[in-house]
Design a protein around this motif. Structure first.
Motif, mmCIF file in Angstrom:
data_model
loop_
_atom_site.group_PDB
_atom_site.id
_atom_site.type_symbol
_atom_site.label_atom_id
_atom_site.label_comp_id
_atom_site.label_asym_id
_atom_site.label_seq_id
_atom_site.Cartn_x
_atom_site.Cartn_y
_atom_site.Cartn_z
ATOM 1 N N ALA A 60 1.292 -1.289 0.069
ATOM 2 C CA ALA A 60 -0.165 -0.091 0.394
ATOM 3 C C ALA A 60 1.029 1.166 0.234
ATOM 4 N N SER A 61 1.915 1.205 0.961
ATOM 5 C CA SER A 61 2.590 2.388 1.211
ATOM 6 C C SER A 61 3.235 3.002 -0.381
ATOM 7 N N GLY A 62 3.811 1.576 -1.088
ATOM 8 C CA GLY A 62 5.207 0.982 -2.097
ATOM 9 C C GLY A 62 5.883 1.466 -1.982
ATOM 10 N N LEU A 63 6.496 1.732 -0.443
ATOM 11 C CA LEU A 63 7.793 1.427 0.158
ATOM 12 C C LEU A 63 8.705 -0.182 -0.279
ATOM 13 N N ALA A 64 9.988 -0.220 -0.189
ATOM 14 C CA ALA A 64 10.984 -1.384 0.009
ATOM 15 C C ALA A 64 10.865 -2.119 2.023
ATOM 16 N N GLN A 65 10.959 -3.156 1.732
ATOM 17 C CA GLN A 65 11.240 -3.580 3.108
ATOM 18 C C GLN A 65 12.707 -2.826 3.418
ATOM 19 N N SER A 66 13.607 -1.895 2.761
ATOM 20 C CA SER A 66 15.096 -1.740 3.240
ATOM 21 C C SER A 66 14.660 -0.256 3.448
ATOM 22 N N ASP A 67 13.249 0.129 3.658
ATOM 23 C CA ASP A 67 12.921 1.865 3.877
ATOM 24 C C ASP A 67 12.585 1.358 5.253
ATOM 25 N N ILE A 68 12.284 0.360 5.640
ATOM 26 C CA ILE A 68 11.672 1.007 6.898
ATOM 27 C C ILE A 68 13.617 0.799 8.125
ATOM 28 N N ASP A 69 13.125 1.621 8.698
ATOM 29 C CA ASP A 69 14.023 1.845 10.038
ATOM 30 C C ASP A 69 14.137 0.557 10.821
ATOM 31 N N TRP A 70 12.724 0.302 11.439
ATOM 32 C CA TRP A 70 12.695 0.378 12.878
ATOM 33 C C TRP A 70 10.640 -0.389 12.857
ATOM 34 N N LEU A 71 11.171 -1.588 13.624
ATOM 35 C CA LEU A 71 9.619 -2.294 13.761
ATOM 36 C C LEU A 71 9.843 -2.107 14.770
ATOM 37 N N VAL A 72 8.428 -1.903 15.213
ATOM 38 C CA VAL A 72 7.556 -1.691 16.753
ATOM 39 C C VAL A 72 6.861 -2.531 16.592
ATOM 40 N N PRO A 73 7.117 -3.538 17.013
ATOM 41 C CA PRO A 73 5.447 -4.413 17.191
ATOM 42 C C PRO A 73 4.805 -4.880 18.496
#
Ligand code: COA
Length: 322
Positions: free
Chosen positions: A235-248
């Motif tokens: 939906a965001s058009g972002l790649a995995q590498s664009d995510i800096d942090w996972l806050v689960p």
């Protein structure tokens, strides 16, 4: 001009009392090593006798206001996610509104178990984007220790108490990029907490404690969280590498590790709090976010993926440019 929901403050509160795995080993047949190995949890906090969802929410909320340098009456809307409200009504949000001394705006609770704050962020974002509210306080506050059967080793090892808060404000630079929320009510039997006082007569003898088939919940959670990651990136058009942090949501290190792997992220890019907090249900995502922001790991301009899964089943994500 696009209106964005920007994060302007965060807060978190944990009760003083620490209950370790060794403490629980004196109550049920379990061990520190079993709990750590299967869940990643070492200890959790337990609310004091006078504490409630609204009292803990107030402390987290005041921290968020202080960070944003705003007075409480700047808040247009309060959304509290909780499965452990101290009253059926008024809502915890109304009790919090009074504690904060606010006489304007609107407050309401939402109940989506452990996905509660992700749902609340999604709702807040819609109201901000529509122009209905400029400043929205979202809080997750839970006293799980009071709905846990402390003689059930399958559940009592997992849960803890606490509150997390985030203050959102309308602005012109990207903030919440997208939110995705879902539910499937077909899984009641795997994870539920009875409310016998108001249940159907035949169910009024059920104990008012969390009941869970942990192993089955585990499998659905891993698969579902994998799907929500795909949906969010697409939906965001972002790649995995664009995510800096996972806050689960902090339910089990093994579930979190599976989601990080799906994202191609190392565990160094995951804000983990469950080791010393356990699963604080709807509070966990915002407690972790607050920790990452306050200790300087999450920096302005970075992209954060929040995700959660809970009873219902409910699940969802929020992608945020901090
Ligand atoms: N200490 C020691 N042994 C325990 C135990 C405990 N606290 N709890 C369960 N066991 C035993 C079981 O009785 C079972 O014994 P058996 O093989 O003799 O029957 C064995 O350990 C394995 O049980 P199982 O339920 O398959 O363990 P598990 O590896 O799935 O771990 C959970 C249990 C609860 C930690 C895990 O299933 C989990 O985290 N599930 C997800 C929970 C969750 O995320 N819930 C909230 C969603 S928001």
């Amino acid at each position: 001009m696009t209106i964005w929901s920007q994060v302007i403050g965060t807060g978190g509160y944990l009760p003083e009392t620490v209950r370790t795995n060794d403490d629980i080993s004196t109550m049920v047949d379990t061990s520190d090593s079993w709990i750590q190995e299967r869940t990643g949890i070492k200890s959790r906090r337990i609310a004091g006798p006078d504490e409630t969802a609204s009292s803990m929410a107030e402390i987290a909320a005041r921290q968020a206001l202080e960070m944003a340098n705003l007075p409480a009456d700047a808040i247009d809307m309060i959304i509290v996610a909780t499965g452990t409200p101290e009253r059926v009504y008024p809502s915890t949000a109304c009790l919090l509104q009074e504690r904060l001394g606010i006489k304007r705006g609107v407050g309401f609770d939402i109940q989506a178990a452990c996905s509660g704050t992700v749902y609340a962020l999604s709702i807040a974002d819609q109201y901000i984007k529509s122009g209905f509210a400029k400043t929205v306080l979202v809080v997750g506050s839970e006293i799980c220790s009071r709905i846990v059967d402390w003689s059930d080793r399958g559940t009592c090892i997992l849960f803890g108490d606490g509150a997390g808060a985030v203050l959102l404000s309308a602005g012109d630079r990207p903030g919440i990029l997208s939110t995705h929320i879902h539910s499937d009510g077909g899984y009641e039997d795997l994870l539920y907490c009875p409310n016998p006082q108001v249940a159907a007569t035949a169910k009024q003898d059920e104990a008012p404690y969390i009941s869970m088939r942990g192993n089955e919940v585990f499998k659905v959670a891993v698969n579902t969280l994998g799907r929500i990651v795909d949906e969010t990136l697409e939906a965001s058009g972002l790649a995995q590498s664009d995510i800096d942090w996972l806050v689960p949501h902090q339910a089990n290190t093994r579930i979190i590790a599976a989601t990080a792997k799906k994202l191609g992220m190392s565990m160094d890019q995951v804000i983990l709090t469950l080791e010393n907090q356990g699963n604080t249900s709807s509070a966990s995502v915002l407690l972790a976010f607050n920790e990452g922001v306050r200790d300087g790991r999450i920096q302005r301009g970075q992209t954060v993926l929040m995700e959660a899964f809970g009873a219902g089943f409910t699940w969802g994500s929020a992608l945020i440019r901090y």
